[in-house]
Motif scaffolding. Structure first.
Motif, PDB file in Angstrom:
ATOM      1  N   ALA A   7      -7.573  33.111  40.842  1.00 45.82           N
ATOM      2  CA  ALA A   7      -6.634  32.331  40.034  1.00 45.82           C
ATOM      3  C   ALA A   7      -7.373  31.422  39.065  1.00 45.82           C
ATOM      4  O   ALA A   7      -6.996  31.306  37.887  1.00 45.82           O
ATOM      5  N   MET A   8      -8.425  30.786  39.543  1.00 50.00           N
ATOM      6  CA  MET A   8      -9.220  29.879  38.720  1.00 50.00           C
ATOM      7  C   MET A   8      -9.807  30.608  37.517  1.00 50.00           C
ATOM      8  O   MET A   8      -9.702  30.153  36.372  1.00 50.00           O
ATOM      9  N   ALA A   9     -10.412  31.774  37.753  1.00 52.46           N
ATOM     10  CA  ALA A   9     -11.075  32.507  36.679  1.00 52.46           C
ATOM     11  C   ALA A   9     -10.067  33.028  35.656  1.00 52.46           C
ATOM     12  O   ALA A   9     -10.305  32.964  34.440  1.00 52.46           O
ATOM     13  N   ALA A  10      -8.937  33.559  36.135  1.00 51.43           N
ATOM     14  CA  ALA A  10      -7.930  34.092  35.208  1.00 51.43           C
ATOM     15  C   ALA A  10      -7.411  32.995  34.283  1.00 51.43           C
ATOM     16  O   ALA A  10      -7.307  33.188  33.062  1.00 51.43           O
ATOM     17  N   SER A  62     -12.671  21.122  32.097  1.00 53.64           N
ATOM     18  CA  SER A  62     -12.851  21.469  33.505  1.00 53.64           C
ATOM     19  C   SER A  62     -13.530  20.361  34.297  1.00 53.64           C
ATOM     20  O   SER A  62     -13.577  20.412  35.524  1.00 53.64           O
ATOM     21  N   PHE A  63     -14.050  19.351  33.601  1.00 56.98           N
ATOM     22  CA  PHE A  63     -14.756  18.274  34.299  1.00 56.98           C
ATOM     23  C   PHE A  63     -13.826  17.337  35.071  1.00 56.98           C
ATOM     24  O   PHE A  63     -14.300  16.402  35.717  1.00 56.98           O
ATOM     25  N   VAL A  64     -12.516  17.550  34.983  1.00 56.53           N
ATOM     26  CA  VAL A  64     -11.646  16.794  35.883  1.00 56.53           C
ATOM     27  C   VAL A  64     -11.803  17.309  37.312  1.00 56.53           C
ATOM     28  O   VAL A  64     -11.434  16.631  38.267  1.00 56.53           O
ATOM     29  N   SER A  65     -12.373  18.515  37.465  1.00 60.11           N
ATOM     30  CA  SER A  65     -12.513  19.106  38.798  1.00 60.11           C
ATOM     31  C   SER A  65     -13.404  18.301  39.744  1.00 60.11           C
ATOM     32  O   SER A  65     -13.020  18.060  40.895  1.00 60.11           O
ATOM     33  N   PRO A  66     -14.616  17.881  39.312  1.00 59.21           N
ATOM     34  CA  PRO A  66     -15.463  17.149  40.254  1.00 59.21           C
ATOM     35  C   PRO A  66     -14.830  15.873  40.806  1.00 59.21           C
ATOM     36  O   PRO A  66     -15.008  15.555  41.980  1.00 59.21           O
ATOM     37  N   ILE A  67     -14.086  15.134  39.979  1.00 58.46           N
ATOM     38  CA  ILE A  67     -13.479  13.904  40.485  1.00 58.46           C
ATOM     39  C   ILE A  67     -12.398  14.223  41.508  1.00 58.46           C
ATOM     40  O   ILE A  67     -12.236  13.525  42.505  1.00 58.46           O
ATOM     41  N   THR A 110      -1.795  25.780  24.614  1.00 61.06           N
ATOM     42  CA  THR A 110      -1.581  26.647  25.774  1.00 61.06           C
ATOM     43  C   THR A 110      -2.890  26.891  26.511  1.00 61.06           C
ATOM     44  O   THR A 110      -2.945  26.850  27.739  1.00 61.06           O
ATOM     45  N   GLY A 111      -3.962  27.138  25.749  1.00 58.61           N
ATOM     46  CA  GLY A 111      -5.271  27.325  26.356  1.00 58.61           C
ATOM     47  C   GLY A 111      -5.742  26.086  27.088  1.00 58.61           C
ATOM     48  O   GLY A 111      -6.326  26.176  28.172  1.00 58.61           O
ATOM     49  N   THR A 112      -5.470  24.918  26.504  1.00 58.40           N
ATOM     50  CA  THR A 112      -5.848  23.655  27.144  1.00 58.40           C
ATOM     51  C   THR A 112      -5.145  23.482  28.483  1.00 58.40           C
ATOM     52  O   THR A 112      -5.764  23.113  29.483  1.00 58.40           O
ATOM     53  N   LEU A 113      -3.836  23.755  28.503  1.00 57.67           N
ATOM     54  CA  LEU A 113      -3.075  23.624  29.748  1.00 57.67           C
ATOM     55  C   LEU A 113      -3.565  24.611  30.805  1.00 57.67           C
ATOM     56  O   LEU A 113      -3.624  24.282  32.000  1.00 57.67           O
ATOM     57  N   ALA A 114      -3.947  25.818  30.373  1.00 60.53           N
ATOM     58  CA  ALA A 114      -4.460  26.816  31.315  1.00 60.53           C
ATOM     59  C   ALA A 114      -5.770  26.353  31.936  1.00 60.53           C
ATOM     60  O   ALA A 114      -5.989  26.501  33.145  1.00 60.53           O
ATOM     61  N   VAL A 115      -6.655  25.776  31.122  1.00 59.01           N
ATOM     62  CA  VAL A 115      -7.932  25.291  31.648  1.00 59.01           C
ATOM     63  C   VAL A 115      -7.708  24.118  32.604  1.00 59.01           C
ATOM     64  O   VAL A 115      -8.372  24.011  33.646  1.00 59.01           O
ATOM     65  N   LEU A 116      -6.777  23.233  32.281  1.00 61.38           N
ATOM     66  CA  LEU A 116      -6.480  22.111  33.183  1.00 61.38           C
ATOM     67  C   LEU A 116      -5.926  22.616  34.514  1.00 61.38           C
ATOM     68  O   LEU A 116      -6.277  22.095  35.577  1.00 61.38           O
ATOM     69  N   ALA A 117      -5.054  23.619  34.468  1.00 58.59           N
ATOM     70  CA  ALA A 117      -4.541  24.200  35.717  1.00 58.59           C
ATOM     71  C   ALA A 117      -5.671  24.860  36.495  1.00 58.59           C
ATOM     72  O   ALA A 117      -5.751  24.739  37.727  1.00 58.59           O
ATOM     73  N   SER A 118      -6.563  25.526  35.783  1.00 54.93           N
ATOM     74  CA  SER A 118      -7.721  26.141  36.430  1.00 54.93           C
ATOM     75  C   SER A 118      -8.583  25.093  37.125  1.00 54.93           C
ATOM     76  O   SER A 118      -9.184  25.356  38.174  1.00 54.93           O
ATOM     77  N   SER A 119      -8.630  23.889  36.547  1.00 54.77           N
ATOM     78  CA  SER A 119      -9.480  22.836  37.104  1.00 54.77           C
ATOM     79  C   SER A 119      -9.046  22.413  38.503  1.00 54.77           C
ATOM     80  O   SER A 119      -9.880  22.005  39.324  1.00 54.77           O
ATOM     81  N   VAL A 120      -7.755  22.491  38.778  1.00 55.39           N
ATOM     82  CA  VAL A 120      -7.270  22.147  40.119  1.00 55.39           C
ATOM     83  C   VAL A 120      -7.798  23.157  41.131  1.00 55.39           C
ATOM     84  O   VAL A 120      -8.281  22.793  42.219  1.00 55.39           O
ATOM     85  N   PHE A 121      -7.722  24.450  40.776  1.00 53.21           N
ATOM     86  CA  PHE A 121      -8.284  25.478  41.657  1.00 53.21           C
ATOM     87  C   PHE A 121      -9.801  25.320  41.782  1.00 53.21           C
ATOM     88  O   PHE A 121     -10.370  25.535  42.853  1.00 53.21           O
TER      89      PHE A 121
END
Length: 296
Positions: free
Chosen positions: A85-88, A106-111, A159-170
């Motif tokens: 899911a993250m990669a897609a 994607s740097f929201v992921s580490p926090i 749309t791409g930005t929102l997809a990357v932010l959703a990916s960051s949670v995964f």
């Protein structure tokens, strides 16, 4: 007399291994972005993981064909599902926005992962690790502020930005599972399991989405597979030898690689806000690296 306490083990080598893993993953991002623009995200990821499984198979044989227990297999499968899911989501977004900005988002992921690590692994979060991650996030905000303030985002880029932010949670969950998985299995087993299980997951959707890439795209995908496999080996080795919070700030170095590769391969320029945000991210990495001499 009491025996002297053992000296804390230096974590320089795990840190260097993770730096190498992030660098190779960034090169993989560039290769798969190029392939995704040509044949679509699904086919690029399907063939990347298929090639990765084939490349890892000889290493798995040479390592004595390690087989996971049922408990470890569950961890492999869980991380593979999250990775899929993250990669897609990530490459869907990366095909629509510059590489440096995609990595920055994607740097929201580490926090987020710091708190997942405390919840799932029982790690104590040090103030220094939080400060390093927060400074990195401030750098990301500066970058996005400059971009949004200039009105440079189209509807597709949003749309791409929102997809990357959703990916960051995964990705945040993936970072924590990466540490747990590395403690349970060897780097070769981790790489083999991830490539194979993710391939099987993507194969389920092949009748509807698969496209056979042309020669140039196949070359990019094969290069991406080799880089992804090398990165998995580096990261599994490093995360088995250092705490998640010690290694998380190193994720921010991915921005530097993304900026360079985006400029070289896709002619993506950097603005002042991007450079300023990068400097904040580098300072955050430096602060986090001061944890590198603590013991596990």
């Amino acid at each position: 007399m009491h025996a002297p306490a053992p000296a804390p083990r230096s974590q320089l080598m795990p840190v260097l291994a993770v730096v190498a893993g992030i660098a190779t993953f960034s090169m993989m991002d560039a290769a798969i972005k190029g392939a995704s623009l040509a044949v679509g995200v699904y086919s690029a990821l399907l063939f990347r993981n298929l090639f990765g499984a084939l490349m890892t198979f000889p290493l798995w044989l040479a390592a004595g064909r390690p087989m996971p227990s049922r408990q470890v297999l569950k961890v492999h499968a869980l991380r593979a599902g999250i990775t899929s899911a993250m990669a897609a989501l990530f490459f869907y977004g990366l095909a629509r926005i510059p590489m440096a900005e995609g990595i920055a988002l994607s740097f929201v992921s580490p926090i987020i992962a710091l708190y997942f690590a405390a919840l799932l692994l029982g790690e104590t979060i040090r103030r220094q690790a939080i400060a390093a991650s927060l400074l990195g996030v401030v750098g990301v905000v500066v970058i996005l502020g400059g971009k949004l303030g200039g009105g440079a985002y189209s509807g597709e880029a949003l749309t791409g930005t929102l997809a990357v932010l959703a990916s960051s949670v995964f990705y945040a969950v993936n970072l924590v599972l990466q540490r747990k998985q590395a403690l349970l299995a060897s780097p070769v087993e981790v790489a083999m399991a991830q490539n194979l299980i993710v391939t099987l997951i993507f194969l389920v959707f092949s009748p509807w989405f698969a496209v056979l890439p042309e020669v140039r795209s196949l070359g990019l995908i094969a290069a991406g597979a080799a880089l992804a496999t090398a990165a998995l080996l580096f990261l599994a080795w490093g995360y088995a030898r250092a705490e998640t919070q010690v290694l998380l700030p190193i994720e921010y170095t991915g921005f530097l690689w993304a900026a360079l590769l985006g400029w070289l391969m896709f002619d993506e320029a950097l603005g002042f806000a991007t450079v300023a945000g990068t400097l904040l991210i580098v300072v955050g990495c430096w602060i986090g690296a001061r944890n590198a001499t603590t013991s596990t």
